[in-house]
Design an enzyme around this catalytic site. Structure first.
Site, short mmCIF file in Angstrom:
data_model
loop_
_atom_site.label_atom_id
_atom_site.label_comp_id
_atom_site.label_asym_id
_atom_site.label_seq_id
_atom_site.Cartn_x
_atom_site.Cartn_y
_atom_site.Cartn_z
N ARG A 154 0.82 -1.21 0.00
CA ARG A 154 0.00 0.00 0.00
C ARG A 154 0.85 1.26 0.00
O ARG A 154 0.60 2.20 -0.76
CB ARG A 154 -0.93 0.00 1.22
CG ARG A 154 -2.05 -1.02 1.18
CD ARG A 154 -2.87 -0.98 2.46
NE ARG A 154 -2.09 -1.43 3.61
CZ ARG A 154 -2.08 -2.68 4.05
NH1 ARG A 154 -2.79 -3.60 3.45
NH2 ARG A 154 -1.35 -3.01 5.10
N ARG A 234 11.66 0.06 8.00
CA ARG A 234 12.18 -0.22 9.34
C ARG A 234 13.70 -0.15 9.27
O ARG A 234 14.30 -0.51 8.26
CB ARG A 234 11.74 -1.60 9.83
CG ARG A 234 10.30 -1.67 10.31
CD ARG A 234 10.12 -0.92 11.63
NE ARG A 234 8.77 -1.01 12.16
CZ ARG A 234 7.83 -0.08 11.97
NH1 ARG A 234 8.10 0.99 11.25
NH2 ARG A 234 6.64 -0.21 12.52
N GLU A 263 16.76 2.37 17.10
CA GLU A 263 16.11 3.60 17.57
C GLU A 263 15.92 3.59 19.08
O GLU A 263 15.63 2.55 19.66
CB GLU A 263 14.74 3.74 16.89
CG GLU A 263 14.82 3.91 15.39
CD GLU A 263 13.44 4.12 14.74
OE1 GLU A 263 12.46 4.42 15.47
OE2 GLU A 263 13.35 4.00 13.53
N HIS A 281 11.75 9.53 12.83
CA HIS A 281 10.61 8.60 12.67
C HIS A 281 9.29 9.37 12.66
O HIS A 281 8.41 9.16 13.50
CB HIS A 281 10.61 7.54 13.77
CG HIS A 281 9.90 6.28 13.35
ND1 HIS A 281 10.35 5.04 13.67
CD2 HIS A 281 8.77 6.08 12.62
CE1 HIS A 281 9.54 4.12 13.17
NE2 HIS A 281 8.57 4.74 12.52
N GLY A 283 7.12 9.24 10.06
CA GLY A 283 6.28 8.68 9.01
C GLY A 283 4.80 8.89 9.18
O GLY A 283 4.12 9.35 8.26
#
Length: 315
Positions: A154, A234, A263, A281, A283
């Site tokens: 997706r 990731r 992280e 991060h 996103g």
């Protein structure tokens, strides 16, 4: 009333709804260790965890009271789903609702790295900018170039649409299985073929054991010297040391990263590189998306609590 642990502060409307249906405990101490997770599994009926919470096989080794983990996030590689299933614990995630936000961050990284926006922003803030310079901070043109997408799910397809329709880019991709796309795109034979053909490589695969260090030194070596590498999947999908070495030696031109192998630790060598454009991060980090994620995670837990099967169940 069932006892629900929410491991991070979430959107107030979602938290308020949770409190009408469950005896809610809100953990505000950051990412949960293996020991924390083991205690939570023994204490609560259901848990709403997220990235960083270490629901490893070891966490599932003791007494288990919990029967439902409604994960906040599409990625759930921080949860050992096999161990969860063995302990009769259902796991769900939050796909779809963060597709557009994550695709937008991929474009932020692609454009920011290509046009050296991080370097320019630091120059202005430091007072080092001396005014318009004909040869200053020359970047890479984006429109009309070739983008290679690794993982055409997706999010990968949403990135492809932005690149093709927004910037007239040619799209090639690598996917583990054959994929028909709505956007004009060519599936090439193998990862390295995509890495070699693309001016920009964008990694959008899931995390997990099947993709750990998928992007290794050999894959990076296949890229053009002018190539730019983007990762929004990731951190563990990329061999971070190999990427740092490729950037330090100008083997590739640049990298834009929103995720990291360990992280929140980001290696000093990576932070020192001007040709690395680094985000923390971000996103899914829009207010609308994070609320939708929390709502979907809670809806899955409610479905379980009412005796149904969570719609986004993954195990």
């Amino acid at each position: 009333m069932l006892k629900l642990l929410i491991t991070r502060p979430i959107a107030a409307p979602v938290l308020d709804q949770a409190r009408t249906k469950f005896d809610v405990t809100l953990h505000e101490g950051g990412a949960m260790s293996v020991s924390d997770c083991a205690t939570a599994l023994a204490t609560y009926d259901c848990i709403l965890p997220t990235l960083g919470d270490q629901f490893t096989a070891e966490a599932f080794a003791g007494d288990i009271r919990a029967k439902m983990l409604g994960n906040f996030g599409v990625g759930y590689n921080h949860i050992d789903t096999q161990a969860a299933a063995a302990a009769d614990v259902i796991v769900s995630n939050t796909p779809d609702v963060l597709t557009d936000a994550t695709a937008d961050i991929a474009m932020t990284l692609l454009l920011g790295t290509a046009r050296r926006a991080g370097e320019g922003e630091r120059m202005v803030r430091s007072g080092a900018w001396g005014g318009f310079d004909v040869k200053g901070l020359l970047g890479t043109h984006v429109t009309g170039k070739t983008v290679g997408i690794i993982g055409m799910g997706r999010i990968g397809q949403a990135i492809a649409a932005r690149c093709h329709y927004g910037f007239g880019m040619n799209v090639v991709f690598h996917n583990r299985s054959p994929k028909v796309t709505a956007v004009p795109a060519q599936q090439l034979d193998g990862l390295h073929a995509v890495m070699a053909a693309a001016d920009f490589v964008v990694v959008a695969t899931p995390g997990g054991s099947e993709t750990t260090k998928l992007i290794d030194a050999a894959a990076l070596a296949a890229m053009k010297p002018s190539g730019i590498f983007i990762n929004i999947s990731r951190g563990e999908v990329v061999d971070e040391i190999a990427l740092i070495e490729a950037l330090e030696t100008d083997q590739i031109t640049g990298a834009g990263l929103d995720v990291y192998e360990n992280e929140p630790h980001v290696p000093d060598r990576l932070r020192a590189l001007d040709n690395a454009f680094l985000l923390p991060h971000l996103g899914s980090a829009t207010a609308e998306t994070r609320q939708a994620m929390g709502q979907m995670a809670l809806d899955n837990i409610i479905a379980w609590a009412e005796g149904g099967d969570p719609p986004q169940r993954v195990n």
